[in-house]
Design a protein around this motif. Structure first.
Motif, short mmCIF file in Angstrom:
data_model
loop_
_atom_site.label_atom_id
_atom_site.label_comp_id
_atom_site.label_asym_id
_atom_site.label_seq_id
_atom_site.Cartn_x
_atom_site.Cartn_y
_atom_site.Cartn_z
N ALA A 57 0.80 -1.06 0.13
CA ALA A 57 -0.18 0.06 -0.22
C ALA A 57 1.03 1.10 -0.16
N LYS A 58 1.84 1.22 0.51
CA LYS A 58 2.84 2.39 0.63
C LYS A 58 3.85 2.14 -0.50
N LYS A 59 3.62 1.47 -1.46
CA LYS A 59 4.60 1.42 -2.51
C LYS A 59 6.05 1.10 -2.14
N LYS A 60 6.30 0.32 -1.42
CA LYS A 60 7.72 0.01 -1.06
C LYS A 60 8.04 -1.22 -1.71
N ILE A 61 6.94 -2.24 -1.87
CA ILE A 61 7.09 -3.42 -2.91
C ILE A 61 5.94 -3.33 -3.90
N ASN A 62 6.22 -4.26 -5.08
CA ASN A 62 5.03 -4.44 -5.76
C ASN A 62 4.79 -6.09 -6.08
N LYS A 63 3.90 -6.27 -7.00
CA LYS A 63 3.44 -7.66 -7.11
C LYS A 63 4.37 -8.65 -7.77
N GLU A 64 5.52 -8.06 -8.21
CA GLU A 64 6.64 -8.65 -8.72
C GLU A 64 7.63 -9.25 -7.81
N THR A 65 7.64 -8.66 -6.52
CA THR A 65 8.59 -8.85 -5.48
C THR A 65 8.50 -10.47 -4.81
N PHE A 66 9.42 -11.09 -4.77
CA PHE A 66 9.35 -12.41 -4.26
C PHE A 66 9.28 -12.27 -2.65
N ILE A 67 8.02 -13.06 -2.43
CA ILE A 67 7.79 -13.20 -1.10
C ILE A 67 7.96 -14.67 -0.63
N ILE A 68 8.91 -15.03 0.13
CA ILE A 68 9.09 -16.61 0.49
C ILE A 68 8.56 -16.79 1.86
N CYS A 69 7.76 -17.78 1.72
CA CYS A 69 6.92 -17.77 3.17
C CYS A 69 7.30 -19.38 3.59
N ASN A 70 7.84 -18.99 4.83
CA ASN A 70 8.53 -20.22 5.52
C ASN A 70 7.76 -20.39 6.81
N GLY A 71 8.14 -21.29 7.63
CA GLY A 71 7.64 -21.68 8.71
C GLY A 71 6.47 -22.79 8.94
N PHE A 72 6.29 -23.36 9.94
CA PHE A 72 5.24 -24.20 10.39
C PHE A 72 3.83 -23.44 10.30
N LYS A 73 2.84 -23.70 9.12
CA LYS A 73 1.74 -22.83 9.07
C LYS A 73 0.60 -23.33 9.55
N GLN A 74 -0.12 -22.54 10.23
CA GLN A 74 -1.45 -22.73 10.71
C GLN A 74 -2.50 -22.12 9.48
#
Length: 464
Positions: free
Chosen positions: A118-135
């Motif tokens: 929302a603050k335009k610090k990232i865009n929808k091309e930025t890689f978001i690697i989601c780690n961890g045990f996920k609930q």
């Protein structure tokens, strides 16, 4: 015989070093006049020097570029920041100025991702690697990001059942990663990490659950992280090569697979005697991956890292005043500081971590062996050894201005572990937090991020 504190340091280490020098008997931190900041803001004090974050990122990028060039490596390199090291907006946004990507570890991280977008610090091309045990709170948020058009969200599967959540909630085809469960060091009380999927199960899992499943999933990444970090020993190379060999096997039946994520684990300087050859380690990692891929006749993967402590650790310092000296017996001299190690540097108490400790002033005074004590009533609130020696030597406090002490490279995990704000042991307040960074005109300025925690804020939490 020379016996000032400066002589002790000069005879023991190569000094001055990057980030540390003494001018007019006062220590400078990355060129900052610490005494001027103490005079302006007082102690105890937390100090964040933001430019160091970019310096670390660019150093790593350059070293990987050097290694790629040396070995004629054919993949790409992606630098991700591990947000759990420090979630603060001023840290994450500073890191994002240097063309990086992000790694998350819990559901609420995804809310931060949305704020950054929302603050335009990232865009929808930025890689978001989601780690961890996920609930489900986490997998639901990940699915929401993917469904909203984020193209490079990669949930890294921690167990085989996690995939079921995405089958139900993600509408379009998307990318996946798999964390490979590492074998732990021989001195661990258990054999295999609780995180990830066993290497011997991954090939079968891919064939049965991912390959050809309505073309909805693309396995893009294998992920490994070792608790002990990236170190030049048999254990590290053995575990890394297991993942490289698994990549080579999978690549032959999974053409979409194109990346290896080696996680984080670069150490940071916790002593003036710190000696770690970053470039050598990067060269060896790149070389190992290339050699294995050439032998297996598969394309070289992209390499991802998730440096957290390395990114932000060296940007922060904690500064205290010695407010009293106590001689408790024939050989123990206590310097009492105006805060608490348990509350401000919990790693020193919880896991015996040692940070880089240096006095700010009195470098021309004689030194003595001391034990540092915090002001809580807990017998464990002390600091009595440095990383390179099982003792602490500091200048004699003497008369005149107080002796000021700095614990440096404390920027990773300390606020997260102690709980920023909140209730502290013996109700010792969180210290004032000062940030130093560049303004819009490139001028170095300092400002107060948070005042010292007030009694009223604690009493409100406690219900008074």
């Amino acid at each position: 015989m020379n016996n000032t504190y400066f002589d002790l340091v000069d005879q023991t280490f190569n000094f001055p070093q990057e980030g540390f020098e003494v001018k007019d008997d006062y220590l400078q931190f990355n060129g900052l006049n610490l005494k001027a900041l103490i005079d302006k803001y007082g102690t105890p004090l937390k100090l964040s020097y933001l430019p160091k974050i970019g310096m670390q990122i660019n150093k790593a990028k350059q070293m990987f570029a050097n290694a790629f060039k040396k070995h004629k490596y054919e993949g790409e390199y992606f630098y991700c920041y591990c947000t759990k090291s420090s979630h603060f907006s001023f840290v994450v946004e500073e890191a994002l100025k240097h063309n990086i990507h992000l790694e998350t570890s819990y559901a609420y991280d995804i809310d931060i991702i949305k704020k950054l977008y929302a603050k335009k610090k990232i865009n929808k091309e930025t890689f978001i690697i989601c780690n961890g045990f996920k609930q489900k709170t986490y997998t639901k948020r990940i699915a929401g990001l993917i469904n909203s058009g984020f193209k490079n969200v990669i949930p890294v599967l921690d167990n085989v059942n996690e995939l079921d959540d995405y089958r139900k909630s993600v509408r379009a085809p998307f990318k996946l990663g798999i964390r490979v469960a590492a074998e732990e060091e021989p001195n661990f009380p258990f054999y295999t990490s609780r995180l990830g999927i066993r290497a011997k199960d991954i090939l079968e899992f891919y064939v049965d659950q991912i390959e050809g499943y309505e073309n909805k999933f693309q396995l893009k990444m294998l992920h490994i992280f070792l608790n002990k970090g990236i170190k030049d020993d048999i254990y590290y190379w053995s575990e890394l090569n297991k993942v490289i060999n698994l990549y080579c096997q999978l690549k032959k039946i999974c053409p979409e697979l194109d990346s290896i994520n080696i996680g984080g684990g670069f150490p940071i300087k916790h002593s003036l005697g710190f000696d770690y050859d970053y470039q050598f380690m990067i060269n060896e990692i790149v070389s190992n991956i290339k050699v294995a891929c050439k032998k297996a006749k598969v394309p070289m993967p992209n390499i991802y890292t998730e440096f957290g402590s390395y990114t932000v650790g060296e940007s922060m310092a904690h500064i205290y005043s010695v407010i009293a000296q106590k001689t408790q017996n024939d050989r123990e001299i206590w310097y009492m500081i105006d805060s608490s190690f348990i509350t401000t540097l919990p790693d020193t108490w919880g896991i015996g971590e040692r940070f880089l400790l240096l006095p700010i002033n009195k470098w021309d005074e004689e030194y003595q062996r001391v034990v540092l004590g915090g002001i809580t009533c807990d017998s464990h609130d002390y600091y009595d050894s440095e990383e390179h020696i099982n003792e602490v030597f500091l200048p004699k406090a003497g008369v005149g201005e107080p002796l000021y002490l700095g614990f440096f490279h404390t920027g990773a995990y300390q606020d997260q572990i102690s709980g920023y704000g909140g209730i502290k042991h013996c109700m010792i307040p969180s210290p004032k937090h000062i940030i130093v960074g560049h303004d819009k005109n490139g001028k170095l300025v300092d400002w107060v991020y948070a005042k010292e925690q007030s009694a009223q804020s604690m009493l409100k939490i406690l219900g008074y």
